[in-house]
Design a protein around this motif. Structure first.
Motif, PDB file in Angstrom:
ATOM      1  N   ALA A 140       0.839  -1.208   0.000  1.00  0.00           N
ATOM      2  CA  ALA A 140       0.000   0.000   0.000  1.00  0.00           C
ATOM      3  C   ALA A 140       0.874   1.258   0.000  1.00  0.00           C
ATOM      4  O   ALA A 140       0.578   2.227  -0.715  1.00  0.00           O
ATOM      5  CB  ALA A 140      -0.930  -0.015   1.209  1.00  0.00           C
ATOM      6  N   SER A 141       1.969   1.250   0.780  1.00  0.00           N
ATOM      7  CA  SER A 141       2.878   2.399   0.785  1.00  0.00           C
ATOM      8  C   SER A 141       3.490   2.629  -0.586  1.00  0.00           C
ATOM      9  O   SER A 141       3.594   3.757  -1.070  1.00  0.00           O
ATOM     10  CB  SER A 141       4.033   2.179   1.774  1.00  0.00           C
ATOM     11  OG  SER A 141       3.552   2.048   3.066  1.00  0.00           O
ATOM     12  N   LEU A 142       3.894   1.513  -1.191  1.00  0.00           N
ATOM     13  CA  LEU A 142       4.532   1.595  -2.504  1.00  0.00           C
ATOM     14  C   LEU A 142       3.527   2.084  -3.550  1.00  0.00           C
ATOM     15  O   LEU A 142       3.861   2.903  -4.415  1.00  0.00           O
ATOM     16  CB  LEU A 142       5.052   0.199  -2.850  1.00  0.00           C
ATOM     17  CG  LEU A 142       6.118   0.020  -3.904  1.00  0.00           C
ATOM     18  CD1 LEU A 142       7.266   0.992  -3.742  1.00  0.00           C
ATOM     19  CD2 LEU A 142       6.651  -1.429  -3.839  1.00  0.00           C
ATOM     20  N   ASP A 163      -0.638  -3.182  -9.320  1.00  0.00           N
ATOM     21  CA  ASP A 163       0.163  -4.167 -10.063  1.00  0.00           C
ATOM     22  C   ASP A 163       1.579  -3.661 -10.304  1.00  0.00           C
ATOM     23  O   ASP A 163       2.546  -4.429 -10.294  1.00  0.00           O
ATOM     24  CB  ASP A 163      -0.511  -4.515 -11.399  1.00  0.00           C
ATOM     25  CG  ASP A 163      -1.704  -5.447 -11.223  1.00  0.00           C
ATOM     26  OD1 ASP A 163      -1.898  -5.965 -10.103  1.00  0.00           O
ATOM     27  OD2 ASP A 163      -2.447  -5.660 -12.200  1.00  0.00           O
ATOM     28  N   MET A 164       1.685  -2.353 -10.517  1.00  0.00           N
ATOM     29  CA  MET A 164       3.030  -1.765 -10.663  1.00  0.00           C
ATOM     30  C   MET A 164       3.815  -1.954  -9.366  1.00  0.00           C
ATOM     31  O   MET A 164       4.988  -2.369  -9.375  1.00  0.00           O
ATOM     32  CB  MET A 164       2.927  -0.266 -10.981  1.00  0.00           C
ATOM     33  CG  MET A 164       2.201   0.048 -12.282  1.00  0.00           C
ATOM     34  SD  MET A 164       2.066   1.864 -12.496  1.00  0.00           S
ATOM     35  CE  MET A 164       0.982   1.950 -13.931  1.00  0.00           C
ATOM     36  N   ALA A 165       3.159  -1.656  -8.247  1.00  0.00           N
ATOM     37  CA  ALA A 165       3.824  -1.811  -6.942  1.00  0.00           C
ATOM     38  C   ALA A 165       4.242  -3.263  -6.735  1.00  0.00           C
ATOM     39  O   ALA A 165       5.336  -3.549  -6.222  1.00  0.00           O
ATOM     40  CB  ALA A 165       2.880  -1.358  -5.830  1.00  0.00           C
ATOM     41  N   ARG A 166       3.367  -4.169  -7.140  1.00  0.00           N
ATOM     42  CA  ARG A 166       3.659  -5.603  -6.997  1.00  0.00           C
ATOM     43  C   ARG A 166       4.915  -5.985  -7.799  1.00  0.00           C
ATOM     44  O   ARG A 166       5.743  -6.773  -7.336  1.00  0.00           O
ATOM     45  CB  ARG A 166       2.427  -6.371  -7.480  1.00  0.00           C
ATOM     46  CG  ARG A 166       2.336  -7.781  -7.017  1.00  0.00           C
ATOM     47  CD  ARG A 166       0.925  -8.336  -7.237  1.00  0.00           C
ATOM     48  NE  ARG A 166       0.008  -7.892  -6.207  1.00  0.00           N
ATOM     49  CZ  ARG A 166      -1.141  -7.230  -6.419  1.00  0.00           C
ATOM     50  NH1 ARG A 166      -1.515  -6.943  -7.648  1.00  0.00           N
ATOM     51  NH2 ARG A 166      -1.900  -6.865  -5.414  1.00  0.00           N
ATOM     52  N   MET A 171      10.575  -7.653  -7.757  1.00  0.00           N
ATOM     53  CA  MET A 171      11.966  -7.508  -8.163  1.00  0.00           C
ATOM     54  C   MET A 171      12.865  -7.406  -6.927  1.00  0.00           C
ATOM     55  O   MET A 171      13.959  -7.997  -6.892  1.00  0.00           O
ATOM     56  CB  MET A 171      12.103  -6.254  -9.040  1.00  0.00           C
ATOM     57  CG  MET A 171      13.379  -6.167  -9.819  1.00  0.00           C
ATOM     58  SD  MET A 171      13.534  -7.470 -11.082  1.00  0.00           S
ATOM     59  CE  MET A 171      13.654  -6.473 -12.584  1.00  0.00           C
ATOM     60  N   ALA A 172      12.407  -6.665  -5.929  1.00  0.00           N
ATOM     61  CA  ALA A 172      13.201  -6.515  -4.707  1.00  0.00           C
ATOM     62  C   ALA A 172      13.352  -7.867  -3.998  1.00  0.00           C
ATOM     63  O   ALA A 172      14.472  -8.271  -3.649  1.00  0.00           O
ATOM     64  CB  ALA A 172      12.527  -5.498  -3.786  1.00  0.00           C
TER      65      ALA A 172
ATOM     66  N   ALA B 170      10.798 -12.691 -11.205  1.00  0.00           N
ATOM     67  CA  ALA B 170      10.540 -12.095  -9.893  1.00  0.00           C
ATOM     68  C   ALA B 170       9.046 -12.100  -9.591  1.00  0.00           C
ATOM     69  O   ALA B 170       8.613 -12.459  -8.491  1.00  0.00           O
ATOM     70  CB  ALA B 170      11.093 -10.674  -9.837  1.00  0.00           C
ATOM     71  N   MET B 171       8.244 -11.706 -10.577  1.00  0.00           N
ATOM     72  CA  MET B 171       6.795 -11.669 -10.390  1.00  0.00           C
ATOM     73  C   MET B 171       6.274 -13.072 -10.067  1.00  0.00           C
ATOM     74  O   MET B 171       5.411 -13.249  -9.190  1.00  0.00           O
ATOM     75  CB  MET B 171       6.146 -11.116 -11.663  1.00  0.00           C
ATOM     76  CG  MET B 171       4.726 -10.687 -11.510  1.00  0.00           C
ATOM     77  SD  MET B 171       4.522  -9.267 -10.378  1.00  0.00           S
ATOM     78  CE  MET B 171       3.751  -8.052 -11.473  1.00  0.00           C
ATOM     79  N   ALA B 172       6.805 -14.058 -10.767  1.00  0.00           N
ATOM     80  CA  ALA B 172       6.372 -15.438 -10.538  1.00  0.00           C
ATOM     81  C   ALA B 172       6.733 -15.878  -9.118  1.00  0.00           C
ATOM     82  O   ALA B 172       5.890 -16.398  -8.380  1.00  0.00           O
ATOM     83  CB  ALA B 172       7.002 -16.367 -11.574  1.00  0.00           C
ATOM     84  N   TRP B 173       7.962 -15.682  -8.720  1.00  0.00           N
ATOM     85  CA  TRP B 173       8.423 -16.113  -7.379  1.00  0.00           C
ATOM     86  C   TRP B 173       7.603 -15.451  -6.271  1.00  0.00           C
ATOM     87  O   TRP B 173       7.225 -16.091  -5.306  1.00  0.00           O
ATOM     88  CB  TRP B 173       9.901 -15.768  -7.178  1.00  0.00           C
ATOM     89  CG  TRP B 173      10.867 -16.728  -7.775  1.00  0.00           C
ATOM     90  CD1 TRP B 173      10.780 -17.351  -8.983  1.00  0.00           C
ATOM     91  CD2 TRP B 173      12.106 -17.176  -7.179  1.00  0.00           C
ATOM     92  NE1 TRP B 173      11.884 -18.153  -9.181  1.00  0.00           N
ATOM     93  CE2 TRP B 173      12.710 -18.063  -8.103  1.00  0.00           C
ATOM     94  CE3 TRP B 173      12.766 -16.892  -5.990  1.00  0.00           C
ATOM     95  CZ2 TRP B 173      13.943 -18.685  -7.853  1.00  0.00           C
ATOM     96  CZ3 TRP B 173      13.996 -17.506  -5.736  1.00  0.00           C
ATOM     97  CH2 TRP B 173      14.568 -18.398  -6.663  1.00  0.00           C
ATOM     98  N   LEU B 174       7.364 -14.131  -6.413  1.00  0.00           N
ATOM     99  CA  LEU B 174       6.607 -13.442  -5.360  1.00  0.00           C
ATOM    100  C   LEU B 174       5.244 -14.103  -5.173  1.00  0.00           C
ATOM    101  O   LEU B 174       4.796 -14.312  -4.049  1.00  0.00           O
ATOM    102  CB  LEU B 174       6.423 -11.957  -5.701  1.00  0.00           C
ATOM    103  CG  LEU B 174       5.653 -11.155  -4.640  1.00  0.00           C
ATOM    104  CD1 LEU B 174       6.516 -10.929  -3.399  1.00  0.00           C
ATOM    105  CD2 LEU B 174       5.174  -9.807  -5.177  1.00  0.00           C
ATOM    106  N   HIS B 175       4.608 -14.457  -6.284  1.00  0.00           N
ATOM    107  CA  HIS B 175       3.276 -15.052  -6.180  1.00  0.00           C
ATOM    108  C   HIS B 175       3.325 -16.460  -5.606  1.00  0.00           C
ATOM    109  O   HIS B 175       2.435 -16.863  -4.853  1.00  0.00           O
ATOM    110  CB  HIS B 175       2.570 -15.001  -7.545  1.00  0.00           C
ATOM    111  CG  HIS B 175       2.049 -13.625  -7.859  1.00  0.00           C
ATOM    112  ND1 HIS B 175       2.875 -12.605  -8.274  1.00  0.00           N
ATOM    113  CD2 HIS B 175       0.816 -13.078  -7.742  1.00  0.00           C
ATOM    114  CE1 HIS B 175       2.150 -11.497  -8.429  1.00  0.00           C
ATOM    115  NE2 HIS B 175       0.903 -11.764  -8.118  1.00  0.00           N
TER     116      HIS B 175
END
Lengths: 200, 200
Positions: A140-142, A163-166, A171-172, B170-175
């Motif tokens: 939410a902050s991001l 989705d952009m924040a996600r 990546m982080a 990265a997107m895949a791993w986060l999910h």
């Protein structure tokens, strides 16, 4: 681990001042939790051990941090700068700053702590829930930071800001979990942000 | 755990046929490794236990999978379809397909296995190294899939294709790690890919 609830009966224990947190007790609890994790890893952290070491009531610990996951995340966040993210004037610059600050924080012992929290959450549903609550707050902050750009009318209208924040968070996390905190935040921000703005 | 190296001395053990893998022995080893993980979690997997259960020599197991991490990842990958990713004609469609296939695979028991491998790698340097080797191979495959688009002259010239692949991974791993495999692959692909192509 001594007898259960022994900590609550100790003489000289720190008290709360009702629903509001007593700052000295809060510091004592977080100090105790941090020391326990430093010495024995996150598996060593129990609410009882923290209460005993901080000379606080177990009920006090539970009132402020309802689960050990919440307490672990409070220890993790404790050294974070609270003055927010810089507004660089461009979305790419803002996201590079977000990644740079995170990578710098994760190079401290807090990075190892967060890795271990994410790892333990994979087989500990209660910890996973605490992590998910924390993660949604950070998301939410991001989203809010990216929203600054939207407020300047510079964001694509058909892409959800969340989705952009996600994507940035993903990546982080990948870089933390694979030990690549020396990656270039500017390059990572560039590949993410391209296409999100009208002017980016 | 019985006595060490006992497995190597067993009568009737399966053999290799030199440097080339004996397919029956390979199947027996992967079956044994999978069964051990099913029964006791990834912590139960040792090279010795696998060799004993598969009635193979420990040296044979080590020759084909130099570490238990490599063996764990072979078990993880075993049920993956090997016919590659569909070429949908657009980068967004290709990346949505990549995410859709991954999420579907991760909804199988293999998803839990991979979560536990990533988790354990946070405190097991040898496993982390095996995971990193594996991850770089997957990243190379993904880079190649994105490269198909580059070959059609549709990719931005100034963004490294490997960074694009990294963002998708990265997107895949986060999910996976946050238990959100029901997310919409098309929406996730869209926020990533926008801006990567001239025509996307």
């Amino acid at each position: 681990m001594a007898k259960s609830d022994g900590g609550d009966a100790c003489a000289g224990k720190r008290g709360s001042i009702g629903a509001r947190r007593n700052p000295a007790t809060e510091v004592a609890i977080l100090d105790a939790a941090g020391a326990i994790v430093d010495e024995g890893g996150i598996g060593a952290l129990t609410m009882e051990a923290v209460a005993r070491r901080a000379r606080a009531g177990k009920a006090t610990v539970y009132r402020w941090w309802p689960t050990r996951g919440a307490l672990l995340l409070a220890v993790y966040e404790r050294q974070k700068q609270t003055d927010g993210y810089p507004d660089t004037g461009t979305l790419e610059g803002d996201m590079a700053a977000v990644l740079r600050l995170l990578f710098a924080y994760w190079k401290r012992p807090e990075g190892a702590l967060f890795r271990h929290i994410v790892a333990a959450a994979q087989s500990d549903p209660e910890l996973a829930e605490a992590l998910e609550t924390f993660r949604k707050e950070r998301l939410a902050s991001l989203t809010e930071v990216i929203g600054r750009t939207a407020a300047r009318g510079e964001l694509a209208q058909d892409l959800p800001v969340a989705d952009m924040a996600r994507a940035v968070m993903a990546m982080a996390w990948l870089h933390l979990l694979t030990g690549q905190l020396d990656a270039d935040p500017v390059a990572l921000a560039r590949v993410l942000v391209r296409g999100w703005g009208h002017t980016a």
